[in-house]
Motif scaffolding. Structure first.
Motif, PDB file in Angstrom:
ATOM      1  N   ARG A 155     -18.568 -21.312 -64.135  1.00 23.80           N
ATOM      2  CA  ARG A 155     -18.359 -21.862 -62.805  1.00 23.80           C
ATOM      3  C   ARG A 155     -19.703 -22.369 -62.307  1.00 23.80           C
ATOM      4  NH1 ARG A 155     -18.460 -21.217 -57.457  1.00 23.80           N
ATOM      5  NH2 ARG A 155     -19.078 -19.163 -56.810  1.00 23.80           N
TER       6      ARG A 155
ATOM      7  N   TRP B  96     -19.824 -28.262 -43.586  1.00 25.91           N
ATOM      8  CA  TRP B  96     -20.100 -26.876 -43.982  1.00 25.91           C
ATOM      9  C   TRP B  96     -21.328 -26.372 -43.227  1.00 25.91           C
ATOM     10  CZ3 TRP B  96     -20.236 -27.631 -50.007  1.00 25.91           C
ATOM     11  CH2 TRP B  96     -19.009 -28.124 -50.441  1.00 25.91           C
TER      12      TRP B  96
ATOM     13  N   GLU C  26     -22.848 -23.599 -47.027  1.00 24.79           N
ATOM     14  CA  GLU C  26     -21.766 -22.830 -47.630  1.00 24.79           C
ATOM     15  C   GLU C  26     -20.405 -23.473 -47.385  1.00 24.79           C
ATOM     16  OE1 GLU C  26     -23.624 -18.402 -47.252  1.00 24.79           O
ATOM     17  OE2 GLU C  26     -22.813 -19.274 -45.411  1.00 24.79           O
ATOM     18  N   PRO C  27     -19.659 -23.747 -48.448  1.00 20.40           N
ATOM     19  CA  PRO C  27     -18.327 -24.314 -48.282  1.00 20.40           C
ATOM     20  C   PRO C  27     -17.379 -23.280 -47.682  1.00 20.40           C
ATOM     21  CG  PRO C  27     -18.717 -23.794 -50.579  1.00 20.40           C
ATOM     22  CD  PRO C  27     -19.999 -23.526 -49.848  1.00 20.40           C
ATOM     23  N   PRO C  28     -16.271 -23.731 -47.115  1.00 18.07           N
ATOM     24  CA  PRO C  28     -15.330 -22.798 -46.498  1.00 18.07           C
ATOM     25  C   PRO C  28     -14.641 -21.873 -47.508  1.00 18.07           C
ATOM     26  CG  PRO C  28     -14.445 -25.022 -46.491  1.00 18.07           C
ATOM     27  CD  PRO C  28     -15.859 -25.113 -46.974  1.00 18.07           C
ATOM     28  N   ASP C  29     -14.534 -22.326 -48.743  1.00 16.62           N
ATOM     29  CA  ASP C  29     -13.903 -21.533 -49.796  1.00 16.62           C
ATOM     30  C   ASP C  29     -15.000 -21.016 -50.722  1.00 16.62           C
ATOM     31  OD1 ASP C  29     -12.623 -20.583 -52.085  1.00 16.62           O
ATOM     32  OD2 ASP C  29     -11.239 -22.272 -52.222  1.00 16.62           O
ATOM     33  N   PRO C  30     -15.167 -19.686 -50.832  1.00 18.77           N
ATOM     34  CA  PRO C  30     -16.228 -19.136 -51.680  1.00 18.77           C
ATOM     35  C   PRO C  30     -16.121 -19.540 -53.154  1.00 18.77           C
ATOM     36  CG  PRO C  30     -15.158 -17.403 -50.398  1.00 18.77           C
ATOM     37  CD  PRO C  30     -14.395 -18.661 -50.158  1.00 18.77           C
ATOM     38  N   ALA C  31     -14.972 -20.029 -53.579  1.00 19.79           N
ATOM     39  CA  ALA C  31     -14.821 -20.471 -54.968  1.00 19.79           C
ATOM     40  C   ALA C  31     -15.401 -21.869 -55.189  1.00 19.79           C
ATOM     41  CB  ALA C  31     -13.343 -20.453 -55.367  1.00 19.79           C
ATOM     42  N   MET C  32     -15.711 -22.563 -54.102  1.00 17.11           N
ATOM     43  CA  MET C  32     -16.268 -23.916 -54.221  1.00 17.11           C
ATOM     44  C   MET C  32     -17.763 -23.848 -54.510  1.00 17.11           C
ATOM     45  SD  MET C  32     -14.286 -25.771 -51.049  1.00 17.11           S
ATOM     46  CE  MET C  32     -15.117 -27.340 -51.275  1.00 17.11           C
TER      47      MET C  32
ATOM     48  N   GLU D  62     -21.610 -24.461 -53.978  1.00 22.35           N
ATOM     49  CA  GLU D  62     -22.472 -24.547 -52.803  1.00 22.35           C
ATOM     50  C   GLU D  62     -23.525 -25.639 -53.014  1.00 22.35           C
ATOM     51  OE1 GLU D  62     -22.360 -19.738 -51.971  1.00 22.35           O
ATOM     52  OE2 GLU D  62     -23.903 -20.581 -53.275  1.00 22.35           O
TER      53      GLU D  62
END
Length: 120
Positions: A2, A26, A42-48, A50
């Motif tokens: 990832r 963000w 930081e993106p709103p979804d931690p899986a995205m 940065e």
């Protein structure tokens, strides 16, 4: 694998992160402050992935070998381009076509190129 960060070398990390915070919507990480050598948005979804901005001593030289292609989600491409120009981007190349397709190449305040594509 990832991808954790897309890292941007720059002269002023906090200032450039503020620009990209406007671009993406963000927020800048709560632990970062002006003058820091590394600043994260930081993106709103931690899986995205940065965006990380790191201070380096040398200036940008030449065209980016990697750049971001952005697709508007809540506005039109043309509205986004106008908003980003007002926020400090500069126009590099306009590849919009009369039929509404195409893209616009912009540069951030430190000269890093990115594209804004037509909304989907």
């Amino acid at each position: 694998m990832r991808v954790q960060h897309i890292t941007v070398d720059c002269a002023e990390p906090y200032e450039l992160a503020r620009f990209w915070s406007v671009v993406t919507g963000w927020p800048i990480s709560e632990i970062d402050k002006p003058g820091d050598d590394e600043v994260l948005i930081e993106p709103p979804d931690p899986a995205m992935t940065e965006l990380l901005f790191i201070r380096v001593p040398e200036p940008k030289s030449g065209k980016n070998r990697v750049h971001l292609d952005l697709v508007p989600t809540e506005r039109t491409r043309d509205e986004v381009v106008t908003r980003l120009l007002d926020a400090g981007a500069t126009l590099v190349a306009d590849h919009r076509t009369p039929g509404g397709r195409g893209w616009v190449v912009l540069a951030d305040p430190e000269g890093n190129e990115f594209c804004v594509e037509k909304e989907r």
